[in-house]
Design a protein around this motif. Structure first.
Motif, PDB file in Angstrom:
ATOM      1  N   GLY A  47       0.842  -1.133  -0.006  1.00 15.79           N
ATOM      2  CA  GLY A  47      -0.240  -0.056   0.092  1.00 15.79           C
ATOM      3  C   GLY A  47       0.738   1.383  -0.136  1.00 15.79           C
ATOM      4  O   GLY A  47       2.040   1.439   0.025  1.00 15.79           O
ATOM      5  N   PRO A  48       0.076   2.332  -0.035  1.00 13.70           N
ATOM      6  CA  PRO A  48       0.708   3.635   0.041  1.00 13.70           C
ATOM      7  C   PRO A  48       1.834   3.999   1.179  1.00 13.70           C
ATOM      8  O   PRO A  48       2.659   4.603   1.161  1.00 13.70           O
ATOM      9  CB  PRO A  48      -0.390   4.672  -0.090  1.00 13.70           C
ATOM     10  N   TYR A  49       1.248   3.318   2.436  1.00 19.46           N
ATOM     11  CA  TYR A  49       2.093   3.521   3.549  1.00 19.46           C
ATOM     12  C   TYR A  49       3.712   3.204   3.349  1.00 19.46           C
ATOM     13  O   TYR A  49       4.622   3.992   3.407  1.00 19.46           O
ATOM     14  CB  TYR A  49       1.989   2.613   4.787  1.00 19.46           C
ATOM     15  N   LYS A  50       3.972   2.113   2.528  1.00 22.98           N
ATOM     16  CA  LYS A  50       5.362   1.742   2.196  1.00 22.98           C
ATOM     17  C   LYS A  50       5.869   2.741   1.165  1.00 22.98           C
ATOM     18  O   LYS A  50       7.376   3.356   1.200  1.00 22.98           O
ATOM     19  CB  LYS A  50       5.255   0.494   1.542  1.00 22.98           C
ATOM     20  N   GLU A  51       5.069   3.343   0.112  1.00 24.29           N
ATOM     21  CA  GLU A  51       5.449   4.221  -0.841  1.00 24.29           C
ATOM     22  C   GLU A  51       6.053   5.621  -0.220  1.00 24.29           C
ATOM     23  O   GLU A  51       7.140   6.156  -0.747  1.00 24.29           O
ATOM     24  CB  GLU A  51       4.609   4.450  -1.950  1.00 24.29           C
ATOM     25  N   GLN A  52       5.393   6.010   0.750  1.00 27.14           N
ATOM     26  CA  GLN A  52       5.872   7.395   1.222  1.00 27.14           C
ATOM     27  C   GLN A  52       7.184   7.309   2.145  1.00 27.14           C
ATOM     28  O   GLN A  52       7.682   8.528   2.174  1.00 27.14           O
ATOM     29  CB  GLN A  52       4.707   7.865   2.223  1.00 27.14           C
ATOM     30  N   TYR A  53       7.779   6.036   2.435  1.00 28.12           N
ATOM     31  CA  TYR A  53       9.062   5.777   3.149  1.00 28.12           C
ATOM     32  C   TYR A  53       9.935   5.300   2.059  1.00 28.12           C
ATOM     33  O   TYR A  53      11.147   5.187   2.565  1.00 28.12           O
ATOM     34  CB  TYR A  53       8.908   5.093   4.543  1.00 28.12           C
ATOM     35  N   ARG A  54       9.611   4.845   0.991  1.00 28.06           N
ATOM     36  CA  ARG A  54      10.513   4.114   0.130  1.00 28.06           C
ATOM     37  C   ARG A  54      11.985   4.751  -0.198  1.00 28.06           C
ATOM     38  O   ARG A  54      13.056   4.201  -0.049  1.00 28.06           O
ATOM     39  CB  ARG A  54       9.853   3.647  -1.219  1.00 28.06           C
ATOM     40  N   ALA A  55      11.704   6.131  -0.574  1.00 22.45           N
ATOM     41  CA  ALA A  55      13.167   6.806  -1.114  1.00 22.45           C
ATOM     42  C   ALA A  55      13.901   6.814   0.118  1.00 22.45           C
ATOM     43  O   ALA A  55      14.971   6.697  -0.075  1.00 22.45           O
ATOM     44  CB  ALA A  55      12.732   8.142  -1.537  1.00 22.45           C
TER      45      ALA A  55
END
Length: 205
Positions: A64-72
């Motif tokens: 989900g989007p939770y992971k994406e906001q911390y990915r970088a």
């Protein structure tokens, strides 16, 4: 840290949305979890990152989007750890592996592949899962600056002669057909592990 000596190590890599998780899950389904384990290098990374930053590990592990906001930021943090110790996450991923066949589902850098080739030179085989950009977009991929142009996505794009290449496209031969020689290799490794006494544990420093 001691780990059991595997009979076969399949190190998979591929771009985002190439389907490498699907392919590695398929291999485990065919072989059985009693003889084949999936090692995800991103698992220990995310666990360590979550602990140090006070984040929800289960959401980091999900799609989900939770992971994406911390990915970088997680990628930058992981690169710093690897710079200090290139085999750090590989050792964490293998510490509880005991099956004869190891499937590393998400190698991303030269140092990931080098770790397994160095520690298990006779057993390690590299596998690349490839899909066209068009197909990956159909699966939900879109280019993200700082992610798709980072070493975590591009580190194995060149400079590697893969032992196997799997083309995960609708118009390619079926995955079952492409995976047949790899599955045969794994089955031979399993047979070998049952007919021979186990090797002494390997000390991974």
């Amino acid at each position: 840290m001691e780990v059991s000596e595997p009979r076969l190590v399949l190190v998979f890599s591929g771009k985002r949305k190439s389907g490498k998780d699907y392919v590695t899950d398929l291999i485990q389904d065919r072989l059985g979890s009693d003889v084949c384990c999936i090692l995800r290098l991103s698992g220990p990374l995310k666990q360590q990152y979550a602990e140090e930053h006070g984040l929800d590990l289960q959401q980091l592990l999900g799609p989900g989007p939770y992971k994406e906001q911390y990915r970088a930021d997680m990628i930058r943090w992981g690169e710093t750890r690897r710079h200090d110790d290139p085999g750090f996450f590989c050792r964490l991923a293998t510490r509880e592996a005991c099956q004869p066949v190891w499937v590393v589902s998400d190698a991303r850098r030269q140092t990931d592949l080098q770790f397994f080739c160095s520690e298990f030179p006779r057993q390690t085989q590299s596998v690349r899962v490839q899909s066209s950009e068009k197909t990956r977009k159909q699966r939900g991929w879109s280019f993200s600056t700082g992610v798709d142009d980072a070493e975590s996505e591009c580190g194995l794009d060149s400079g590697v002669e893969f032992d196997w290449i799997i083309t995960n496209e609708a118009d390619a031969p079926s995955l079952d057909e492409q995976l047949q020689p790899i599955l045969k290799l794994a089955e031979e490794a399993v047979t070998s592990s049952r007919s021979r006494p186990p090797d002494d544990p390997v000390l991974v420093l």
